[in-house]
Design an enzyme around this catalytic site. Structure first.
Site, PDB file in Angstrom:
ATOM      1  N   ASP A 303       0.812  -1.214   0.000  1.00 14.31           N
ATOM      2  CA  ASP A 303       0.000   0.000   0.000  1.00 14.31           C
ATOM      3  C   ASP A 303       0.851   1.272   0.000  1.00 14.31           C
ATOM      4  O   ASP A 303       2.023   1.255   0.366  1.00 14.31           O
ATOM      5  CB  ASP A 303      -0.864   0.047   1.269  1.00 14.31           C
ATOM      6  CG  ASP A 303      -1.946  -1.024   1.274  1.00 14.31           C
ATOM      7  OD1 ASP A 303      -1.908  -1.912   0.407  1.00 14.31           O
ATOM      8  OD2 ASP A 303      -2.817  -0.952   2.157  1.00 14.31           O
ATOM      9  N   HIS A 445       3.821  -2.228   2.985  1.00 16.92           N
ATOM     10  CA  HIS A 445       3.856  -0.864   2.423  1.00 16.92           C
ATOM     11  C   HIS A 445       5.151  -0.649   1.663  1.00 16.92           C
ATOM     12  O   HIS A 445       6.227  -0.809   2.256  1.00 16.92           O
ATOM     13  CB  HIS A 445       3.721   0.164   3.554  1.00 16.92           C
ATOM     14  CG  HIS A 445       2.403   0.071   4.263  1.00 16.92           C
ATOM     15  ND1 HIS A 445       2.176  -0.831   5.266  1.00 16.92           N
ATOM     16  CD2 HIS A 445       1.241   0.744   4.068  1.00 16.92           C
ATOM     17  CE1 HIS A 445       0.913  -0.706   5.677  1.00 16.92           C
ATOM     18  NE2 HIS A 445       0.330   0.239   4.971  1.00 16.92           N
TER      19      HIS A 445
HETATM   20 ZN    ZN Z   1      -2.356   2.963   3.526  1.00 13.32          ZN
END
Ligand code: ZN
Length: 479
Positions: A303, A445
């Protein structure tokens, strides 16, 4: 090819700017309350759009959490050559984030659900020797909570940072302030004594924190909620026409105005290093024959990117193992680095939508939710030629309003690496390896170098255990 693909997103951005332009003049209700986190929430009246993908060597510095107990997402741009201005933005963002983490997150759970820190950026000018950036801050834990905006300028000719008041020449500062007061007086919520106080010698610089030029050369000044009027009245916007303001501008102000109205095209701040990291060129078929009914599958998801150089490094690791993953990209970063998103799609990965600037969507109106997601989908389509079908709500925060506002299918996760909290590659790798189960969806991430550094170990170990790395859509389709 690329030029043509970028056009739809720019058209979309301009149309959003136009739809908010009508809020100029009166106190703006669109800039009040937590709902203002959304895209275009600040009355960005007719600021000219800038294509950030044309800024050489641009690095977006992001720090996000993905946890509802401490929801924050901050980002600011680092432009080669403009280090003095980057340093001022960095100091501001780090101080806000540090205060937020100490107050709202200290106990490990938000004190109330309004606590959320969101700092996002917009380019105002990036042309010739002028750089202008606006940071929009939504801080639900601050007193008098609401949106606040600041503009930061860089003067490439004098190689120096310029605060917003530096757009006006010293000798004309009083005339300029007198005109602003004249424009504000009589508006609903304005008190004459408060107005005088906001512009006295000690407060003036802080009051004039957001100044920029409109596409037709006017000077646009935005005042945060409660600064010149009663807080309930929201933010105030004054736009002085080009003919009024031009004689008052400083030398830098005149150049900033010119580069906004008639951009020379190329930003040149005299940086010695503006080389962007190489973009991986791997390509893979869009179809994947892995049958998750027959073999052990797992879906890694990344993400908040794309980020340079982290995403590029990650793509090279994934290619070595022919692993396919899903990227939930943030729209403002897609606009900055469309070449990385294009490389993700070309290599057979899935590109999903993670909103424009990472707000908690459950705190926004249906219109703002739709705007957050449709702006991002348009940027992804402009980069890859394909609309996403999946979205991941920031912080995993979703309710019936969010579901109803979009046709995209939501994706949460069942393995959380908490990699935003623990910048430790060995720990991140170990978490995934320990918790990995058949058909898991793993949250990571790609804005954190330590998360990317964990990936080779994850791929090596799980491949040896018989796992196949597939996209979320592939996992869903073959189950
Ligand atoms: Zn996020």
């Amino acid at each position: 090819m690329r030029k043509n693909l970028v056009v739809p997103s720019l058209l979309l951005l301009s149309s959003l700017v136009l739809t908010t332009a009508c809020s100029s003049g009166a106190p703006s209700s669109s800039g009040t309350g937590p709902a203002a986190v959304g895209a275009g929430s600040s009355p960005t009246a007719a600021n000219r759009g800038v294509d950030p993908s044309k800024i050489k060597g641009l690095d977006i510095v992001s720090d996000n959490s993905e946890h509802g107990s401490c929801p924050f997402a901050t980002s600011y741009p680092a432009v080669p050559g403009a280090e003095a201005t980057t340093a001022v933005m960095k100091k501001y963002v780090e101080e806000r984030l540090s205060t937020f983490r100490e107050t709202a997150c200290a106990s490990g759970s938000a004190v109330n659900q309004d606590h959320e820190l969101n700092i996002s950026y917009t380019f105002l000018a990036a042309s010739g020797d002028v750089l202008g950036v606006r940071l929009s801050t939504q801080d639900g834990s601050a007193a008098g909570s609401g949106l606040s905006t600041n503009t930061y300028w860089y003067d490439g000719k004098d190689r120096t940072y310029r605060a917003a008041p530096g757009l006006v020449a010293d000798g004309f500062r009083d005339a300029f302030v007198a005109e602003l007061k004249k424009q504000l007086k009589g508006r609903q919520g304005i008190d004459a004594a408060q107005l005088d106080g906001a512009f006295d010698d000690t407060s003036r610089a802080a009051t004039l924190a957001d100044m920029s030029f409109t596409a037709d050369g006017g000077l646009r000044v935005e005042f945060d909620r409660g600064v010149v009027g009663v807080p309930a009245a929201g933010t105030y916007l004054v736009t002085l026409p080009e003919t009024t303001v031009t004689p008052w501008l400083s030398g830098f102000g005149k150049r900033a105005q010119r580069q906004t109205v008639h951009p020379s095209g190329t930003l040149d701040l005299g940086a010695t290093h503006t080389t962007a990291p190489a973009v991986p060129t791997e390509s893979a078929s869009s179809t994947d024959s892995t049958d998750c009914k027959q073999v052990k599958c797992i879906a890694l998801t990344f993400d908040d990117g794309p980020a340079a150089p982290e995403t590029a490094t990650l793509l090279t690791y994934l290619a070595k193992y022919r692993a396919r993953v899903t990227f939930f990209t943030v729209g403002q970063n897609v606009a900055a680095h469309p070449e990385l998103v294009r490389a993700e799609a070309r290599a057979g990965h899935e590109v999903g939508n993670h909103s424009w600037n990472h707000p908690d969507l459950t705190k926004l109106s249906p219109e703002m939710i739709a705007s957050q997601l449709s702006r991002t989908s348009a940027a992804i389509k402009a980069a890859t030629g394909k609309e996403p079908t999946l979205f991941r709500p920031p912080y995993g925060a979703i309710n019936s309003t969010v579901r109803a506002a979009t046709a995209l299918s939501p994706v949460l996760w069942d393995v959380d690496t908490e990699d935003w909290k623990y910048p430790d590659a060995a720990r991140v790798a170990q978490t995934v390896i320990t918790k990995a189960a058949r058909n898991s969806v793993v949250l990571m991430h790609d804005i954190h170098p330590t998360s990317v550094a964990a990936v080779p170990e994850i791929l090596r170990t799980l491949t040896a255990r018989g796992f196949h790395f597939v996209t979320v859509s592939h996992l869903r389709a073959t189950l």
